[in-house]
Motif scaffolding. Structure first.
Motif, short mmCIF file in Angstrom:
data_model
loop_
_atom_site.label_atom_id
_atom_site.label_comp_id
_atom_site.label_asym_id
_atom_site.label_seq_id
_atom_site.Cartn_x
_atom_site.Cartn_y
_atom_site.Cartn_z
N GLY A 372 -1.96 49.01 27.14
CA GLY A 372 -3.97 48.81 26.96
C GLY A 372 -3.98 48.06 26.74
N LEU A 373 -3.82 47.43 25.35
CA LEU A 373 -4.25 46.01 24.42
C LEU A 373 -4.44 44.78 25.22
CD1 LEU A 373 -5.15 45.70 21.76
CD2 LEU A 373 -2.72 44.78 20.80
N ILE A 374 -3.03 45.02 27.03
CA ILE A 374 -2.41 43.68 27.05
C ILE A 374 -4.02 44.23 28.29
CG2 ILE A 374 -1.07 42.36 28.54
CD1 ILE A 374 1.45 43.58 26.89
N MET A 375 -4.14 45.55 28.87
CA MET A 375 -4.89 45.02 29.43
C MET A 375 -6.23 45.35 29.73
SD MET A 375 -3.78 48.34 31.53
CE MET A 375 -5.24 48.72 32.47
N ALA A 376 -6.87 44.77 28.60
CA ALA A 376 -8.21 45.07 27.29
C ALA A 376 -7.87 42.92 27.21
CB ALA A 376 -8.34 45.73 25.98
N HIS A 377 -7.13 42.25 26.84
CA HIS A 377 -7.34 40.93 26.11
C HIS A 377 -6.77 39.91 27.41
CE1 HIS A 377 -8.49 41.77 21.44
NE2 HIS A 377 -7.49 43.30 21.99
N GLN A 378 -5.92 40.05 27.95
CA GLN A 378 -5.73 39.10 29.50
C GLN A 378 -6.54 40.03 30.55
OE1 GLN A 378 -3.89 37.49 28.01
NE2 GLN A 378 -3.61 37.49 26.55
N SER A 379 -7.20 40.78 30.54
CA SER A 379 -8.17 41.92 31.66
C SER A 379 -7.11 41.45 33.05
CB SER A 379 -8.73 40.13 32.59
OG SER A 379 -9.76 39.60 31.52
N MET A 380 -5.81 42.47 32.72
CA MET A 380 -4.73 42.23 33.43
C MET A 380 -5.03 44.04 34.40
SD MET A 380 -1.67 40.63 32.34
CE MET A 380 -1.19 39.48 32.16
N SER A 381 -4.68 44.43 35.55
CA SER A 381 -4.59 45.83 35.76
C SER A 381 -3.34 46.24 34.92
CB SER A 381 -4.64 45.66 36.91
OG SER A 381 -3.21 44.86 37.34
N GLU A 382 -3.11 47.49 35.39
CA GLU A 382 -2.08 48.23 34.60
C GLU A 382 -1.13 48.07 34.85
OE1 GLU A 382 -0.91 52.75 33.68
OE2 GLU A 382 -2.50 53.04 35.15
N GLU A 383 -0.61 47.53 36.12
CA GLU A 383 0.40 46.85 37.03
C GLU A 383 0.94 45.86 36.38
OE1 GLU A 383 1.72 45.51 41.17
OE2 GLU A 383 0.04 46.46 40.85
N GLN A 384 0.05 44.54 36.18
CA GLN A 384 0.45 43.63 36.13
C GLN A 384 0.79 43.36 34.35
OE1 GLN A 384 -3.80 41.65 37.22
NE2 GLN A 384 -2.98 40.82 38.20
N ALA A 385 -0.20 44.78 33.56
CA ALA A 385 -0.06 44.28 32.54
C ALA A 385 1.12 44.73 31.95
CB ALA A 385 -1.04 45.50 31.36
N TYR A 386 1.77 45.98 32.44
CA TYR A 386 3.77 46.52 32.39
C TYR A 386 4.03 45.71 33.10
CZ TYR A 386 7.03 49.10 33.30
OH TYR A 386 8.87 50.15 33.25
N ARG A 387 4.30 44.43 34.47
CA ARG A 387 5.54 44.22 34.36
C ARG A 387 5.20 42.55 33.11
NH1 ARG A 387 3.05 43.69 39.95
NH2 ARG A 387 1.67 41.74 39.66
N PHE A 388 3.91 42.00 32.70
CA PHE A 388 3.74 41.11 31.59
C PHE A 388 4.72 41.56 30.21
CE2 PHE A 388 2.43 40.18 27.53
CZ PHE A 388 1.74 38.47 28.06
N LEU A 389 4.13 42.46 30.00
CA LEU A 389 5.21 43.41 29.29
C LEU A 389 6.55 43.52 29.34
CD1 LEU A 389 5.21 44.64 26.38
CD2 LEU A 389 4.29 46.77 27.55
N ARG A 390 7.33 44.07 30.81
CA ARG A 390 8.40 44.15 30.68
C ARG A 390 9.15 43.03 31.10
NH1 ARG A 390 10.37 46.94 36.42
NH2 ARG A 390 8.74 45.29 37.02
N LYS A 391 8.22 41.58 31.41
CA LYS A 391 8.69 39.56 31.68
C LYS A 391 8.89 39.80 30.08
CE LYS A 391 8.39 35.87 34.19
NZ LYS A 391 8.21 35.07 32.49
N THR A 392 8.11 39.66 29.87
CA THR A 392 7.90 39.07 27.40
C THR A 392 9.33 39.83 27.06
OG1 THR A 392 5.70 38.56 27.70
CG2 THR A 392 6.46 38.97 26.03
N SER A 393 9.56 41.25 27.32
CA SER A 393 10.66 41.96 26.53
C SER A 393 12.26 41.48 27.21
CB SER A 393 10.74 42.91 26.63
OG SER A 393 10.64 43.55 27.95
N MET A 394 11.65 40.58 28.33
CA MET A 394 13.45 40.79 28.59
C MET A 394 13.66 39.21 28.53
SD MET A 394 13.12 41.82 32.55
CE MET A 394 14.88 41.26 33.04
N ASP A 395 12.60 37.99 28.38
CA ASP A 395 12.31 36.75 27.99
C ASP A 395 13.10 36.45 26.86
OD1 ASP A 395 11.77 35.92 30.67
OD2 ASP A 395 9.57 35.38 29.80
N GLN A 396 12.78 37.48 25.83
CA GLN A 396 12.90 37.39 24.01
C GLN A 396 14.29 38.31 23.50
OE1 GLN A 396 9.52 37.61 21.66
NE2 GLN A 396 8.45 37.11 22.91
N SER A 397 14.62 39.08 25.42
CA SER A 397 16.23 39.58 24.78
C SER A 397 15.46 40.90 23.67
CB SER A 397 17.24 39.06 24.59
OG SER A 397 17.78 38.23 24.96
#
Length: 419
Positions: A372-397
């Motif tokens: 929800g925080l990502i959606m609010a601050h990055q103007s992302m949809s729920e799907e985009q925010a989820y993908r962003f969170l998943r990719k960031t967590s994978m990139d940072q192990s």
């Protein structure tokens, strides 16, 4: 009656009352399950009705509206009972969830009017239904989170993930109906279809992990591999469809709707089995607690004093150390020690099991808050925010829960530093 015995009876009565309130919450979960299923049918029919400009599903949609209205009356009655006499375990968050759903129910007639008059797009209608169903699922989530009994918690966690997976299957039905009715899937709808499939699998994996053996057996016997195979073929055709002019074919959309409905109806049967098993578990727990209360109330035949008083009488002139040594070395003492160890291990196992369940629920909350925080601050949809969170967590192990915690902590720190 001794003070200790009075306290024991009070504790047992408290356990029974808590279990009865929990059983009432589980009954509400059953009502929510049936209501969501009816809403899912109306949502799917409304999507095709809007996408076809009223050429398809007009009569069927009206039938589903009537079914939802009947189920809505029951769910409103259940929520009113809860609002008038909240359960002791109810949290403010749960009550807010219920209030939000109630307000969404009040808007349902306006949503239907907009669908009837083609006043909104198929995607907008789907989103509106999604919001209401999501609110209902949140109530089930809170019921699972507030349950204190480990066995009931496990059953509720299984049911929640099954219901969520079934809801994602309903969203997939609506998304596919939209594309197949138009005769064309654009890139956002293709991506959505893929994500919904992946998210369903994740929910169903968690469901099977927590479900009991009878519920897993229901899953294995009721879901048709042939139906899923046909759905997979249509999913594949949607992902490979060219991007040229639309080619409407009512037969394909009807086939897609029929196949996905067969699967969702089968999931509903598994859901009903899981809810029946939960009800049996609640009543079994209550029955056992009542039996324990009756046993505690019954006078002990041949016992002139409490066990503690008998133990003190045995000491006589013996020193405490000698008494402790003989108690530990006697066969009775050893059996009591073994029993205590067994009970301790069992209680620790239950505690660990409950903590693991609650950990999974807490991690899910962290992910939802961060999303929800990502959606609010990055103007992302729920799907985009989820993908962003998943990719960031994978990139940072990192796990998604740890990444979500880092995002929330960073946000809190920045807010404190802001002038």
């Amino acid at each position: 009656m001794s003070s200790g015995r009075k306290l024991l009876l009070t504790a047992l009565r408290f356990d029974i009352e808590s279990l009865r309130h929990l059983a009432a919450s589980c009954d509400m979960v059953g009502d929510i399950s049936r209501f969501i299923h009816a809403l899912q049918r109306e949502r799917g029919a409304s999507t095709i009705y809007l996408a076809s400009k009223g050429a398809q599903f007009a009569a069927r949609r009206q039938t589903f509206v009537e079914e939802v209205s009947a189920a809505e009356a029951l769910i409103r009655s259940r929520l009113e009972e809860f609002a008038e006499a909240p359960h002791p375990q109810a949290t403010g968050r749960l009550l807010r969830r219920i209030a939000t759903v109630w307000m969404a129910l009040d808007e349902l007639s306006s949503l239907r009017h907009s669908v009837e008059s083609f006043g909104l797009s198929p995607d907008a209608a789907t989103l509106a239904f999604n919001e209401l169903i999501g609110g209902l699922l949140a109530i089930v989530f809170e019921a699972a989170d507030t349950a204190a009994d480990p066995d009931i918690t496990r059953a509720l966690v299984a049911i929640f993930h099954l219901m969520q997976g079934k809801e994602l299957a309903g969203q997939e039905r609506a998304c596919g109906a939209f594309g197949f009715t138009y005769g064309h899937f654009d890139e956002p709808h293709r991506a959505l279809l893929t994500r919904l499939t992946q998210d369903q699998n994740r929910c169903f994996d968690t469901f099977l992990e927590f479900a009991g053996s009878s519920v897993r057996e229901s899953w294995e016997t009721r879901l048709s591999p042939q139906t899923l195979s046909h759905i997979e073929a249509l999913r594949d055709s949607a992902s490979r469809a060219d991007r040229g002019p639309s080619r409407r074919d009512a037969r394909v959309s009807e086939t897609w709707y029929a196949l996905t409905t067969q699967r969702i109806d089968a999931l509903r049967e598994v859901e009903a089995c899981a809810i029946e098993e939960l009800a049996r578990l609640c009543h079994l727990k209550i029955s056992r607690a009542q039996q324990a209360l009756e046993a505690a109330r019954a006078p002990r035949k041949g016992a002139s004093s409490a066990p503690g008083e008998q133990l003190l009488a045995l000491t006589g002139s013996e020193r405490l150390g000698d008494l402790t040594t003989s108690a530990l070395t006697s066969p009775l003492g050893r059996s009591l020690i073994e029993l205590t160890h067994a009970q301790s291990s069992r209680l620790q196992g239950l505690s660990d099991e409950l903590e693991n369940t609650r950990k999974a629920l807490r991690e899910r909350k962290l992910i939802e808050r961060a999303k929800g925080l990502i959606m609010a601050h990055q103007s992302m949809s729920e799907e985009q925010a989820y993908r962003f969170l998943r990719k960031t967590s994978m990139d940072q192990s990192k796990s998604m829960a740890n990444m979500a915690q880092s995002i929330l902590e960073l946000s809190s720190m920045l807010e404190r530093k802001a002038p």
